[in-house]
Design an enzyme around this catalytic site. Structure first.
Site, PDB file in Angstrom:
ATOM      1  N   LYS A   1     -11.716  -3.612  19.197  1.00 31.65           N
ATOM      2  CA  LYS A   1     -10.310  -4.011  19.408  1.00 31.65           C
ATOM      3  C   LYS A   1      -9.808  -3.624  20.796  1.00 31.65           C
ATOM      4  O   LYS A   1      -8.614  -3.697  21.066  1.00 31.65           O
ATOM      5  CB  LYS A   1      -9.436  -3.405  18.304  1.00 31.65           C
ATOM      6  CG  LYS A   1      -9.881  -3.830  16.908  1.00 31.65           C
ATOM      7  CD  LYS A   1      -8.902  -3.433  15.835  1.00 31.65           C
ATOM      8  CE  LYS A   1      -9.470  -3.746  14.457  1.00 31.65           C
ATOM      9  NZ  LYS A   1      -8.460  -3.739  13.403  1.00 31.65           N
TER      10      LYS A   1
ATOM     11  N   LYS B   1       9.877 -16.570 -10.054  1.00 30.57           N
ATOM     12  CA  LYS B   1       9.121 -15.475 -10.674  1.00 30.57           C
ATOM     13  C   LYS B   1       8.021 -16.050 -11.574  1.00 30.57           C
ATOM     14  O   LYS B   1       8.297 -16.921 -12.401  1.00 30.57           O
ATOM     15  CB  LYS B   1      10.081 -14.608 -11.487  1.00 30.57           C
ATOM     16  CG  LYS B   1       9.425 -13.400 -12.058  1.00 30.57           C
ATOM     17  CD  LYS B   1      10.391 -12.577 -12.870  1.00 30.57           C
ATOM     18  CE  LYS B   1       9.604 -11.576 -13.683  1.00 30.57           C
ATOM     19  NZ  LYS B   1      10.352 -11.032 -14.792  1.00 30.57           N
TER      20      LYS B   1
ATOM     21  N   ASN C   1       0.849  -1.200   0.000  1.00 31.14           N
ATOM     22  CA  ASN C   1       0.000   0.000   0.000  1.00 31.14           C
ATOM     23  C   ASN C   1       0.880   1.245   0.000  1.00 31.14           C
ATOM     24  O   ASN C   1       2.097   1.139  -0.015  1.00 31.14           O
ATOM     25  CB  ASN C   1      -0.974  -0.022   1.191  1.00 31.14           C
ATOM     26  CG  ASN C   1      -0.245  -0.042   2.514  1.00 31.14           C
ATOM     27  OD1 ASN C   1       0.449   0.896   2.857  1.00 31.14           O
ATOM     28  ND2 ASN C   1      -0.396  -1.143   3.251  1.00 31.14           N
TER      29      ASN C   1
ATOM     30  N   ASP D   1      -4.499  -6.551   5.039  1.00 28.04           N
ATOM     31  CA  ASP D   1      -5.489  -7.446   5.649  1.00 28.04           C
ATOM     32  C   ASP D   1      -5.407  -8.859   5.073  1.00 28.04           C
ATOM     33  O   ASP D   1      -5.907  -9.801   5.678  1.00 28.04           O
ATOM     34  CB  ASP D   1      -6.898  -6.878   5.442  1.00 28.04           C
ATOM     35  CG  ASP D   1      -7.117  -5.659   6.331  1.00 28.04           C
ATOM     36  OD1 ASP D   1      -6.698  -5.709   7.503  1.00 28.04           O
ATOM     37  OD2 ASP D   1      -7.667  -4.646   5.847  1.00 28.04           O
TER      38      ASP D   1
ATOM     39  N   LYS E   1     -13.978   0.294  15.581  1.00 27.00           N
ATOM     40  CA  LYS E   1     -12.660  -0.322  15.815  1.00 27.00           C
ATOM     41  C   LYS E   1     -12.217  -0.116  17.260  1.00 27.00           C
ATOM     42  O   LYS E   1     -11.649  -1.012  17.882  1.00 27.00           O
ATOM     43  CB  LYS E   1     -11.614   0.297  14.867  1.00 27.00           C
ATOM     44  CG  LYS E   1     -11.699  -0.266  13.470  1.00 27.00           C
ATOM     45  CD  LYS E   1     -10.716   0.369  12.501  1.00 27.00           C
ATOM     46  CE  LYS E   1     -11.011  -0.137  11.102  1.00 27.00           C
ATOM     47  NZ  LYS E   1     -10.513   0.685  10.029  1.00 27.00           N
TER      48      LYS E   1
HETATM   49  O1  PMT Z   1       2.756   6.228   6.547  1.00 26.46           O
HETATM   50  P1  PMT Z   1       2.121   7.493   6.014  1.00 26.46           P
HETATM   51  O2  PMT Z   1       2.348   7.669   4.536  1.00 26.46           O
HETATM   52  O3  PMT Z   1       2.514   8.692   6.820  1.00 26.46           O
HETATM   53  O4  PMT Z   1       0.531   7.342   6.167  1.00 26.46           O
HETATM   54  C1  PMT Z   1      -0.033   7.346   7.423  1.00 26.46           C
HETATM   55  C2  PMT Z   1      -1.244   6.377   7.512  1.00 26.46           C
HETATM   56  C3  PMT Z   1      -2.370   6.884   6.632  1.00 26.46           C
HETATM   57  C4  PMT Z   1      -0.829   4.977   7.048  1.00 26.46           C
HETATM   58  C5  PMT Z   1      -1.656   6.345   9.020  1.00 26.46           C
HETATM   59  O5  PMT Z   1      -2.049   7.632   9.413  1.00 26.46           O
HETATM   60  C6  PMT Z   1      -2.790   5.376   9.251  1.00 26.46           C
HETATM   61  O6  PMT Z   1      -3.970   5.699   9.140  1.00 26.46           O
HETATM   62  N1  PMT Z   1      -2.446   4.106   9.595  1.00 26.46           N
HETATM   63  C7  PMT Z   1      -3.394   2.997   9.740  1.00 26.46           C
HETATM   64  C8  PMT Z   1      -3.744   2.499   8.380  1.00 26.46           C
HETATM   65  C9  PMT Z   1      -4.647   1.290   8.430  1.00 26.46           C
HETATM   66  O7  PMT Z   1      -4.227   0.232   8.104  1.00 26.46           O
HETATM   67  O8  PMT Z   1      -5.835   1.514   8.906  1.00 26.46           O
HETATM   68  P2  PMT Z   1      -6.951   0.370   9.107  1.00 26.46           P
HETATM   69  O9  PMT Z   1      -8.160   1.139   9.391  1.00 26.46           O
HETATM   70  O10 PMT Z   1      -6.935  -0.591   7.971  1.00 26.46           O
HETATM   71  O11 PMT Z   1      -6.432  -0.410  10.388  1.00 26.46           O
HETATM   72  C10 PMT Z   1      -6.865  -0.080  11.689  1.00 26.46           C
HETATM   73  C11 PMT Z   1      -5.796  -0.352  12.699  1.00 26.46           C
HETATM   74  O12 PMT Z   1      -5.561  -1.751  12.796  1.00 26.46           O
HETATM   75  C12 PMT Z   1      -4.441   0.282  12.417  1.00 26.46           C
HETATM   76  O13 PMT Z   1      -3.907   0.749  13.640  1.00 26.46           O
HETATM   77  C13 PMT Z   1      -3.609  -0.861  11.882  1.00 26.46           C
HETATM   78  O14 PMT Z   1      -2.225  -0.712  12.208  1.00 26.46           O
HETATM   79  C14 PMT Z   1      -4.200  -2.066  12.586  1.00 26.46           C
HETATM   80  N2  PMT Z   1      -4.193  -3.327  11.839  1.00 26.46           N
HETATM   81  C15 PMT Z   1      -4.833  -3.451  10.657  1.00 26.46           C
HETATM   82  C16 PMT Z   1      -4.861  -4.648  10.001  1.00 26.46           C
HETATM   83  C17 PMT Z   1      -4.217  -5.760  10.589  1.00 26.46           C
HETATM   84  N3  PMT Z   1      -4.208  -6.926   9.978  1.00 26.46           N
HETATM   85  N4  PMT Z   1      -3.589  -5.623  11.766  1.00 26.46           N
HETATM   86  C18 PMT Z   1      -3.573  -4.432  12.407  1.00 26.46           C
HETATM   87  O15 PMT Z   1      -2.991  -4.318  13.481  1.00 26.46           O
END
Ligand code: PMT
Length: 403
Positions: free
Chosen positions: A341, A288, A209, A278, A337
């Site tokens: 969580k 490859k 991403n 995810d 969330k």
């Molecule tokens: O790195 P930058 O370019 O500065 O960008 C910053 C950002 C946009 C990445 C950051 O501000 C941000 O929003 N990070 C979380 C991105 C994300 O994955 O959001 P989510 O809504 O999908 O996940 C929610 C939370 O669960 C997050 O804290 C994530 O770290 C966590 N997560 C998600 C999926 C997973 N399998 N395990 C997790 O722990």
């Protein structure tokens, strides 16, 4: 706090020396006492009088001044300094400092001081990129000096490239950061995750991403500035980790889970800014994948939800902060969330807005706490947002510890 701190500002002979006037002025406005030391070359660009008027202090330009200057001679200044800032720092002064040459007031004072030194290189791109300059910069950094990295842009020599002195406001913010409650998180361990994960498809391809790591690295830096022991668990990122933090670099969500869980038991605060994939590819090809005429179907398995696991394992005196990156229903999804969580706080960022979210220097966030307080911040530099997040997490921890 920077108020009443003695900052020795070394000004060297580059075209950007004029910006040092604004730096001195801004430092004074935020309450610092500014003492300027100019090299001889710097006096060809800006006058001593300008700095004297701006700072309200005598300006030192030579080792061989009048006896009236004894109180600002090199040892006295070296001792007086709470911090030394060299801006702009020419290739020449960087080379001298890196090699212990002390042939004028500034370089002599630098050799004598025990204060932290920040330096802001500013020069022509080729000079900056010259391996000799780079080696000198690295040497100074390895000795604990803090580089304020040059910006890229149009340079006085008529070319565009790296080597511009950053804006005075940015330099002064860096110096202010140095003095922010530098002990307020001493004794605490803060675990930060940053950047995106790479989920391999074959040896050369991955699903990833757009996360750059900027948000998470800024959080790590803010916690470090407050004296915490910081562990930064990072997916691939082009950023240089902040000095003094322990970095664990990895690629996939599964590796991130293992690293985070290993660090978790003795961690006080976790801040999860990473954009974790995810899903991962079920059958990663050993070689490859060759292009064929038919379509390629990849089966994806669900990755572990690291944040959710942390929420389940959370101890009473641990604070868990998640992020939510959403393009719609920001508050609703973030609240969901937070509850599901078992988080103490969630930083909800609306990644659909220009200037916010992935790979930007700024962000637009709302910070929601478990007791439903919402702190809405304007579009701000990620470094400033990081400070708010870290301070709020620290307060949450204090509340929990008070019981
Ligand atoms: O790195 P930058 O370019 O500065 O960008 C910053 C950002 C946009 C990445 C950051 O501000 C941000 O929003 N990070 C979380 C991105 C994300 O994955 O959001 P989510 O809504 O999908 O996940 C929610 C939370 O669960 C997050 O804290 C994530 O770290 C966590 N997560 C998600 C999926 C997973 N399998 N395990 C997790 O722990």
């Amino acid at each position: 706090m920077i108020k009443d701190k003695n900052i020795v500002l070394g000004v060297t002979g580059g075209i950007a020396a004029y910006k040092a006037v604004e730096i001195a002025s801004r430092l004074r406005k935020v309450g610092a006492k500014v003492h300027v030391v100019m090299t001889k070359a710097a006096t060809s660009f800006v006058t001593e009088l300008t700095f004297r008027e701006i700072t309200g202090n005598p300006v030192t330009t030579t080792m061989w001044g009048e006896v009236a200057n004894w109180n600002v001679e090199h040892i006295a200044l070296a001792k007086l300094a709470d911090l030394v800032l060299i801006a702009p720092a020419t290739a020449n002064v960087i080379a001298k400092a890196a090699n212990g040459i002390a042939d004028d007031m500034l370089t002599t004072m630098l050799l004598a001081t025990k204060a932290p030194v920040y330096f802001a290189p500013a020069m022509n791109t080729n000079m900056l990129e010259n391996p000799v300059t780079q080696e000198n910069i690295r040497k100074l950094e390895s000795l604990g000096w803090h580089q304020i990295e040059p910006d890229s842009g149009y340079l006085a020599c008529g070319v565009s490239g790296a080597g511009r002195l950053p804006e005075p406001s940015a330099i002064v913010e860096r110096i202010e950061d140095h003095f922010i409650d530098s002990d307020s998180m001493k004794g605490l361990k803060v675990l930060v995750t940053a950047a995106g994960t790479y989920e391999p498809i074959d040896p050369v391809r991955y699903i990833g991403n757009r996360s750059s790591g900027k948000m998470g690295y800024a959080v790590a830096e803010a916690a470090r500035n407050r004296g915490a022991e910081v562990v930064l668990v990072s997916g691939p990122s082009a950023l240089k980790p902040p000095a003094g933090v322990r970095i664990i670099k990895l690629e996939s969500a599964c590796d991130m889970r293992d690293a985070v869980l290993a660090e978790y038991p003795d961690t006080d605060i976790v801040i999860k800014a990473a954009a974790v994939a995810d899903y991962r590819v079920r059958n990663v090809a050993e070689n490859k994948i060759k292009k064929k005429d038919e379509e390629l179907v990849l089966v994806l398995d669900k990755n572990p939800d690291i944040l959710k696991e942390l929420g389940q394992l959370k101890k009473p005196n641990q604070v868990l902060v998640g992020f939510a990156a959403e393009t719609r229903n920001l508050m609703e999804y973030a609240q969901e969330k937070l509850q599901k969580k078992n988080l103490d706080m969630i930083v909800a960022n609306d990644v659909s807005k220009p200037g916010a979210g992935f790979n930007t220097d700024t962000n637009l966030v709302k910070i929601i706490t478990r007791d439903s307080d919402v702190k809405e911040l304007p579009m701000m530099d990620k470094k400033r947002i990081a400070e708010v997040i870290v301070d709020m997490a620290k307060e949450k921890l204090q509340e929990k510890c008070r019981g």
